[in-house]
Structure formats: structure tokens, C-alpha cells
Design a protein around this motif. Structure first.
Motif, PDB file in Angstrom:
ATOM      1  N   VAL A 113     -53.203 -24.051   3.254  1.00  0.00           N
ATOM      2  CA  VAL A 113     -53.337 -25.277   4.023  1.00  0.00           C
ATOM      3  C   VAL A 113     -53.644 -24.871   5.454  1.00  0.00           C
ATOM      4  CG1 VAL A 113     -52.147 -27.310   4.927  1.00  0.00           C
ATOM      5  CG2 VAL A 113     -51.775 -26.593   2.551  1.00  0.00           C
ATOM      6  N   PRO A 114     -54.817 -25.228   5.990  1.00  0.00           N
ATOM      7  CA  PRO A 114     -55.193 -24.781   7.335  1.00  0.00           C
ATOM      8  C   PRO A 114     -54.242 -25.331   8.390  1.00  0.00           C
ATOM      9  CG  PRO A 114     -57.084 -25.637   6.134  1.00  0.00           C
ATOM     10  CD  PRO A 114     -55.880 -26.021   5.346  1.00  0.00           C
ATOM     11  N   PRO A 115     -54.005 -24.572   9.457  1.00  0.00           N
ATOM     12  CA  PRO A 115     -53.133 -25.056  10.523  1.00  0.00           C
ATOM     13  C   PRO A 115     -53.844 -26.094  11.382  1.00  0.00           C
ATOM     14  CG  PRO A 115     -54.071 -22.957  11.142  1.00  0.00           C
ATOM     15  CD  PRO A 115     -54.517 -23.225   9.725  1.00  0.00           C
ATOM     16  N   PRO A 116     -53.102 -26.827  12.203  1.00  0.00           N
ATOM     17  CA  PRO A 116     -53.743 -27.786  13.103  1.00  0.00           C
ATOM     18  C   PRO A 116     -54.541 -27.042  14.172  1.00  0.00           C
ATOM     19  CG  PRO A 116     -51.432 -27.554  13.658  1.00  0.00           C
ATOM     20  CD  PRO A 116     -51.639 -26.803  12.377  1.00  0.00           C
ATOM     21  N   PRO A 117     -55.576 -27.656  14.741  1.00  0.00           N
ATOM     22  CA  PRO A 117     -56.326 -27.000  15.818  1.00  0.00           C
ATOM     23  C   PRO A 117     -55.438 -26.817  17.044  1.00  0.00           C
ATOM     24  CG  PRO A 117     -57.007 -29.294  15.572  1.00  0.00           C
ATOM     25  CD  PRO A 117     -56.121 -28.990  14.410  1.00  0.00           C
ATOM     26  N   VAL A 118     -55.453 -25.606  17.588  1.00  0.00           N
ATOM     27  CA  VAL A 118     -54.583 -25.273  18.715  1.00  0.00           C
ATOM     28  C   VAL A 118     -55.372 -24.440  19.721  1.00  0.00           C
ATOM     29  CG1 VAL A 118     -52.475 -24.066  19.422  1.00  0.00           C
ATOM     30  CG2 VAL A 118     -52.529 -25.265  17.245  1.00  0.00           C
ATOM     31  N   ASP A 119     -55.159 -24.709  21.006  1.00  0.00           N
ATOM     32  CA  ASP A 119     -55.777 -23.915  22.062  1.00  0.00           C
ATOM     33  C   ASP A 119     -55.011 -22.601  22.190  1.00  0.00           C
ATOM     34  OD1 ASP A 119     -56.924 -22.821  24.287  1.00  0.00           O
ATOM     35  OD2 ASP A 119     -56.266 -24.384  25.693  1.00  0.00           O
ATOM     36  N   LEU A 120     -55.655 -21.512  21.826  1.00  0.00           N
ATOM     37  CA  LEU A 120     -55.008 -20.197  21.835  1.00  0.00           C
ATOM     38  C   LEU A 120     -55.534 -19.312  22.973  1.00  0.00           C
ATOM     39  CD1 LEU A 120     -55.017 -19.403  17.999  1.00  0.00           C
ATOM     40  CD2 LEU A 120     -53.134 -20.316  19.374  1.00  0.00           C
ATOM     41  N   SER A 121     -56.126 -19.918  23.990  1.00  0.00           N
ATOM     42  CA  SER A 121     -56.723 -19.129  25.072  1.00  0.00           C
ATOM     43  C   SER A 121     -55.685 -18.294  25.817  1.00  0.00           C
ATOM     44  CB  SER A 121     -57.456 -20.050  26.049  1.00  0.00           C
ATOM     45  OG  SER A 121     -56.579 -21.050  26.575  1.00  0.00           O
ATOM     46  N   ALA A 122     -54.435 -18.759  25.838  1.00  0.00           N
ATOM     47  CA  ALA A 122     -53.395 -18.018  26.556  1.00  0.00           C
ATOM     48  C   ALA A 122     -52.974 -16.761  25.817  1.00  0.00           C
ATOM     49  CB  ALA A 122     -52.183 -18.918  26.790  1.00  0.00           C
ATOM     50  N   VAL A 123     -53.253 -16.703  24.527  1.00  0.00           N
ATOM     51  CA  VAL A 123     -52.754 -15.597  23.711  1.00  0.00           C
ATOM     52  C   VAL A 123     -53.355 -14.263  24.126  1.00  0.00           C
ATOM     53  CG1 VAL A 123     -52.647 -14.670  21.359  1.00  0.00           C
ATOM     54  CG2 VAL A 123     -52.267 -17.102  21.759  1.00  0.00           C
ATOM     55  N   ALA A 137     -45.820 -19.711  17.846  1.00  0.00           N
ATOM     56  CA  ALA A 137     -45.094 -20.660  18.701  1.00  0.00           C
ATOM     57  C   ALA A 137     -45.991 -21.824  19.117  1.00  0.00           C
ATOM     58  CB  ALA A 137     -44.548 -19.938  19.924  1.00  0.00           C
ATOM     59  N   LEU A 138     -47.234 -21.515  19.462  1.00  0.00           N
ATOM     60  CA  LEU A 138     -48.172 -22.575  19.861  1.00  0.00           C
ATOM     61  C   LEU A 138     -48.512 -23.478  18.677  1.00  0.00           C
ATOM     62  CD1 LEU A 138     -50.517 -20.471  22.169  1.00  0.00           C
ATOM     63  CD2 LEU A 138     -48.939 -22.291  22.879  1.00  0.00           C
ATOM     64  N   ILE A 139     -48.658 -22.885  17.507  1.00  0.00           N
ATOM     65  CA  ILE A 139     -48.914 -23.691  16.311  1.00  0.00           C
ATOM     66  C   ILE A 139     -47.727 -24.605  16.031  1.00  0.00           C
ATOM     67  CG2 ILE A 139     -49.197 -23.583  13.800  1.00  0.00           C
ATOM     68  CD1 ILE A 139     -50.885 -21.051  14.248  1.00  0.00           C
ATOM     69  N   ALA A 140     -46.516 -24.061  16.138  1.00  0.00           N
ATOM     70  CA  ALA A 140     -45.315 -24.874  15.906  1.00  0.00           C
ATOM     71  C   ALA A 140     -45.223 -26.016  16.905  1.00  0.00           C
ATOM     72  CB  ALA A 140     -44.066 -23.995  15.987  1.00  0.00           C
ATOM     73  N   ALA A 141     -45.537 -25.724  18.164  1.00  0.00           N
ATOM     74  CA  ALA A 141     -45.419 -26.744  19.214  1.00  0.00           C
ATOM     75  C   ALA A 141     -46.432 -27.871  19.049  1.00  0.00           C
ATOM     76  CB  ALA A 141     -45.587 -26.088  20.580  1.00  0.00           C
ATOM     77  N   ASN A 142     -47.565 -27.560  18.433  1.00  0.00           N
ATOM     78  CA  ASN A 142     -48.629 -28.565  18.297  1.00  0.00           C
ATOM     79  C   ASN A 142     -48.780 -29.095  16.878  1.00  0.00           C
ATOM     80  OD1 ASN A 142     -50.332 -28.577  21.001  1.00  0.00           O
ATOM     81  ND2 ASN A 142     -49.711 -26.456  20.629  1.00  0.00           N
ATOM     82  N   ASP A 143     -47.849 -28.741  16.019  1.00  0.00           N
ATOM     83  CA  ASP A 143     -47.942 -29.134  14.616  1.00  0.00           C
ATOM     84  C   ASP A 143     -47.321 -30.512  14.400  1.00  0.00           C
ATOM     85  OD1 ASP A 143     -48.123 -29.307  11.900  1.00  0.00           O
ATOM     86  OD2 ASP A 143     -46.887 -27.553  11.460  1.00  0.00           O
ATOM     87  N   PRO A 144     -48.102 -31.504  14.006  1.00  0.00           N
ATOM     88  CA  PRO A 144     -47.524 -32.831  13.755  1.00  0.00           C
ATOM     89  C   PRO A 144     -46.568 -32.838  12.571  1.00  0.00           C
ATOM     90  CG  PRO A 144     -49.805 -32.744  13.002  1.00  0.00           C
ATOM     91  CD  PRO A 144     -49.548 -31.475  13.752  1.00  0.00           C
ATOM     92  N   ALA A 204     -34.803 -25.777  10.225  1.00  0.00           N
ATOM     93  CA  ALA A 204     -35.924 -25.633  11.142  1.00  0.00           C
ATOM     94  C   ALA A 204     -37.207 -25.590  10.334  1.00  0.00           C
ATOM     95  CB  ALA A 204     -35.762 -24.358  11.962  1.00  0.00           C
ATOM     96  N   GLY A 205     -38.312 -26.017  10.944  1.00  0.00           N
ATOM     97  CA  GLY A 205     -39.599 -25.954  10.273  1.00  0.00           C
ATOM     98  C   GLY A 205     -39.997 -24.517   9.988  1.00  0.00           C
ATOM     99  N   VAL A 206     -40.973 -24.332   9.118  1.00  0.00           N
ATOM    100  CA  VAL A 206     -41.322 -22.978   8.692  1.00  0.00           C
ATOM    101  C   VAL A 206     -41.814 -22.113   9.845  1.00  0.00           C
ATOM    102  CG1 VAL A 206     -43.706 -23.590   7.995  1.00  0.00           C
ATOM    103  CG2 VAL A 206     -42.554 -21.619   6.948  1.00  0.00           C
ATOM    104  N   PHE A 207     -42.593 -22.684  10.778  1.00  0.00           N
ATOM    105  CA  PHE A 207     -43.107 -21.878  11.881  1.00  0.00           C
ATOM    106  C   PHE A 207     -42.000 -21.552  12.886  1.00  0.00           C
ATOM    107  CE2 PHE A 207     -47.106 -24.143  10.565  1.00  0.00           C
ATOM    108  CZ  PHE A 207     -47.656 -23.039   9.936  1.00  0.00           C
ATOM    109  N   ASP A 208     -41.097 -22.500  13.132  1.00  0.00           N
ATOM    110  CA  ASP A 208     -39.954 -22.209  14.002  1.00  0.00           C
ATOM    111  C   ASP A 208     -39.044 -21.164  13.359  1.00  0.00           C
ATOM    112  OD1 ASP A 208     -40.526 -23.835  16.216  1.00  0.00           O
ATOM    113  OD2 ASP A 208     -39.786 -25.609  15.184  1.00  0.00           O
ATOM    114  N   SER A 209     -38.887 -21.223  12.056  1.00  0.00           N
ATOM    115  CA  SER A 209     -38.081 -20.215  11.359  1.00  0.00           C
ATOM    116  C   SER A 209     -38.715 -18.832  11.480  1.00  0.00           C
ATOM    117  CB  SER A 209     -37.924 -20.599   9.886  1.00  0.00           C
ATOM    118  OG  SER A 209     -37.201 -21.800   9.741  1.00  0.00           O
ATOM    119  N   LEU A 210     -40.037 -18.781  11.412  1.00  0.00           N
ATOM    120  CA  LEU A 210     -40.730 -17.503  11.595  1.00  0.00           C
ATOM    121  C   LEU A 210     -40.457 -16.933  12.985  1.00  0.00           C
ATOM    122  CD1 LEU A 210     -44.248 -18.098   9.979  1.00  0.00           C
ATOM    123  CD2 LEU A 210     -42.378 -16.702   9.079  1.00  0.00           C
ATOM    124  N   LEU A 211     -40.378 -17.798  13.987  1.00  0.00           N
ATOM    125  CA  LEU A 211     -40.121 -17.330  15.346  1.00  0.00           C
ATOM    126  C   LEU A 211     -38.762 -16.655  15.451  1.00  0.00           C
ATOM    127  CD1 LEU A 211     -41.521 -20.309  17.448  1.00  0.00           C
ATOM    128  CD2 LEU A 211     -42.584 -18.082  17.028  1.00  0.00           C
TER     129      LEU A 211
END
Length: 359
Positions: A113-123, A137-144, A204-211
Motif C-alpha cells: 500500500v503506497p504511503p501518502p505523498p510527503v515532502d522529504l526535502s529536509a531528509v 517520522a515525516l510519513i507518520a506525521a502526514n499520514d491521515p 501506536a500506529g505502525v509508523f510511530d511504533s517503528l520510530l
């Protein structure tokens, strides 16, 4: 069968007599079943643990400590110095699957399942070993769907190409690298997978758990360990006397690249990777340095040394091993998170021996 425990175990966990246990069944609080050839009734472990947590909430803190024996996992098994993922020996997995196939196998999903579009320029502005955790972390923060546990495994599978793209310095498709990250998918209830499971236990959501898992992985005794092994092999390859290099590398009695709390002999993951390097590039200077160190150290080798040899031979840099650890272990941690979602929530609770209050 991992879901079920015996009457004796259930009684011990709840601290009640058998008669009380059966009264819980009659009142619909617990579920029990009988199996042919089984002397005792079997009880749903998740229900028992959940009831135990509720019952113990008013007791002293020490009684609320849930020991690791309550954790059952099908993700990986270690027995007689053999590592099995989903019941399949890691040697067989490496012989028949690349990392992508192994990830699908361990996560038990077919389609990502593709992730939501996220601005990763800071990475790209942060060190290479920080990019995968920051990306997640950015994906988790922007994931609806951040708190939605549906399709968690498939969503992590969909994130893997994104994680690969944020570390362009490392060719994750290289056969040695692909083999190494497959080795690193899971290795039992390590600090990182346990940390991820604790977060998942709190739902916690899966991406937050990964963090949470990445945080544990960042320690120098876990995901950061390959960097120390890299320095050791690099020193010997550069001409430093092996005895001097070994003496300089030891920290708190630990020699990076050697020994393991689980394996009594050589780490099977290290054996597979080093054997591949010997076959593919017997003239490798990094491998030659590692062989000198192995002969002199006289200790069982672990996967960190193999990771260091790969990184040195491919010119990937000293922190590449940590990145490869993060990338491979993302799959294992996600599998553990999904497994934890099927358990009673909040089942980790530490004891407080002081006079303060626990939250």
C-alpha cells in the motif's frame, strides 16, 4: 497453539484458584476450550493477560510487571544457533529469496500500500544514518491513517522503496547488500523489536511504533555496533598491528563484531555473508583484514563484522552498517508490531521501587 495456555498457567498469572478461574468462564469473562489428549483446559492467553492487567492495577507496582515469558512470536525463532524466519531457516530463505521476496514472506502480504505523498526535502540535510528514521517520522506525521492499524504490514511494504531512495549513496540492489539486509530482517526479541512492540501494545500506529524501534536501534550496542566493527577492520586493513587494533577496539569488555547474547557459536548470519564474500571476491582486502582479526580474536563472529566487511569493500562509509540495519529491521519490527496488535493492550508495565507514583 501460542494463543492458548493451560489452566495452571492461567491460575498463576491471575493469582486465583482453579475454581475462581472456572467461575470466570461461566460468567463469560474468559474463554476456555479442551483439546484431545490435553489434561487441562486451555485459556485464551490475551484474555488472561488483559484480565490480569486490570486485576493488578490496584496492587503494588511490582506485581504489575509482565515478564517476557508472556511474549510469543512467530516472526523469528532461534534454536541451536539457527535462525528461522516464519519457521524457515535463514539459509533457505537466502537461497530462494531476495530481500523484497523475504519482506513479503515475513510481513505475510502480497501487495504493498503506497504511503501518502510527503515532502522529504529536509531528509537529505541530515546524516545518512538519520534519514530512514526521519523519513518514517515525516510519513507518520502526514499520514491521515496514522492511528489506523488496518493493512499495517502492507503499508510498511509500500514504504520500503521510499526508504531506499533517501539513501542513494548505498546501492541496496547490490547482491551483497541485498543479502545482508535480508540477514538483518529479524533476530528474535531484540531491543528494537521489543521497543516497537511496547509502542504497539499502547496501540501506536505502525509508523510511530517503528520510530520507537529505530530509537533503540540507534544505540552503539545495537544498530550502531557495525560502525565500531568497521573501524576495527579498517584499522587492520590500513596496517595497524592486529593486537593494537583489538586492544583499541574493546569497550567495556566488548569486542565489536564478536560474540552474541543469543548465539553460542558463530552468528549464522555472519557465516552466510562472509562465505558469499569469500566466493565472490577472495582477493578482498577488507575480507583479508577480517580474517586476520578473526584468527587473532579467537571468539565467535557476529553479523556486525560481516556488515563492516561489506561496507568497506564497497566503499559505503562507516555508518552504512547502521543504515542497512535500519532498512532490514524495518520489516522485522513491522511484523512484530502487527503481531502485537493481536495481543492484550498495554501489557508492558515496569515496577516502581521508589516512593513516587506511576503514570
Amino acid at each position: 497453539m501460542d494463543r492458548w495456555i493451560t489452566t495452571s498457567e492461567a491460575s498463576a498469572r491471575l493469582g486465583v484458584k482453579r475454581g475462581t478461574l472456572y467461575s470466570y468462564v461461566s460468567r463469560g469473562v474468559l474463554t476456555s476450550r479442551r483439546m484431545p489428549g490435553q489434561a487441562e483446559s486451555l485459556f485464551d492467553r490475551a484474555e488472561v493477560d488483559s484480565l490480569a492487567a486490570a486485576k493488578h492495577d490496584g496492587r503494588r507496582a511490582g506485581d504489575r510487571l509482565l515478564r517476557f515469558r508472556a511474549v510469543a512470536t512467530r516472526v523469528s525463532t532461534i534454536s541451536d544457533d539457527r535462525l528461522l524466519l516464519r519457521g524457515t531457516d535463514i539459509t533457505d530463505i537466502c537461497a530462494t529469496m531476495d530481500f523484497t521476496a523475504a519482506a513479503r514472506f515475513v510481513l505475510d502480504v502480497d501487495a504493498p500500500v503506497p504511503p501518502p505523498p510527503v515532502d522529504l526535502s529536509a531528509v537529505e540535510q541530515v546524516p545518512v544514518e538519520r534519514r530512514i528514521p526521519l523519513t518514517v517520522a515525516l510519513i507518520a506525521a502526514n499520514d491521515p491513517l496514522r492511528a489506523d492499524r488496518t493493512d499495517a504490514a502492507a503499508r510498511v511494504l509500500g514504504v520500503l522503496p521510499v526508504l531506499a531512495n533517501v539513501v542513494p549513496e548505498i546501492d541496496l540492489a547490490h547482491p551483497w547488500v541485498d543479502l545482508l539486509v535480508t540477514m538483518l530482517i529479524d533476530n528474535g526479541l531484540a531491543a528494537s523489536t521489543t521497543a516497537a512492540r511496547v509502542a504497539a501494545s499502547a496501540r501506536a500506529g505502525v509508523f510511530d511504533s517503528l520510530l520507537a524501534g529505530y530509537a533503540a536501534l540507534s544505540g552503539p550496542l545495537h544498530g550502531g555496533a557495525p560502525a565500531s566493527a568497521y573501524s576495527l577492520v579498517e584499522a587492520v586493513r590500513g596496517g595497524v598491528d592486529v593486537d593494537r587494533a583489538l586492544a583499541d577496539a574493546v569497550v567495556d569488555g566488548r569486542l565489536p563484531g564478536f560474540g552474541h547474547v543469543i548465539y553460542g557459536g558463530d552468528d549464522p548470519r555472519a557465516t552466510i555473508v562472509l562465505d558469499r564474500l569469500r566466493a565472490d571476491r577472495p582477493e578482498s582486502t577488507a575480507l583479508a583484514a577480517a580474517e586476520v582479526i578473526i584468527a587473532r580474536a579467537g571468539r565467535p563472529v557476529n553479523v556486525d563484522l560481516a556488515s563492516a566487511v561489506v561496507a568497506l569493500e564497497l566503499g559505503l562509509g562507516p555508518r552504512a552498517g547502521e543504515v542497512l540495519f535500519q532498512y532490514g529491521r524495518t520489516v522485522g519490527m513491522a511484523a512484530h508490531v502487527v503481531e502485537e496488535y493481536g495481543e492484550a493492550p498495554l501489557r508492558w508495565r515496569g515496577s516502581n521501587t521508589g516512593q513516587g507514583r506511576q503514570a
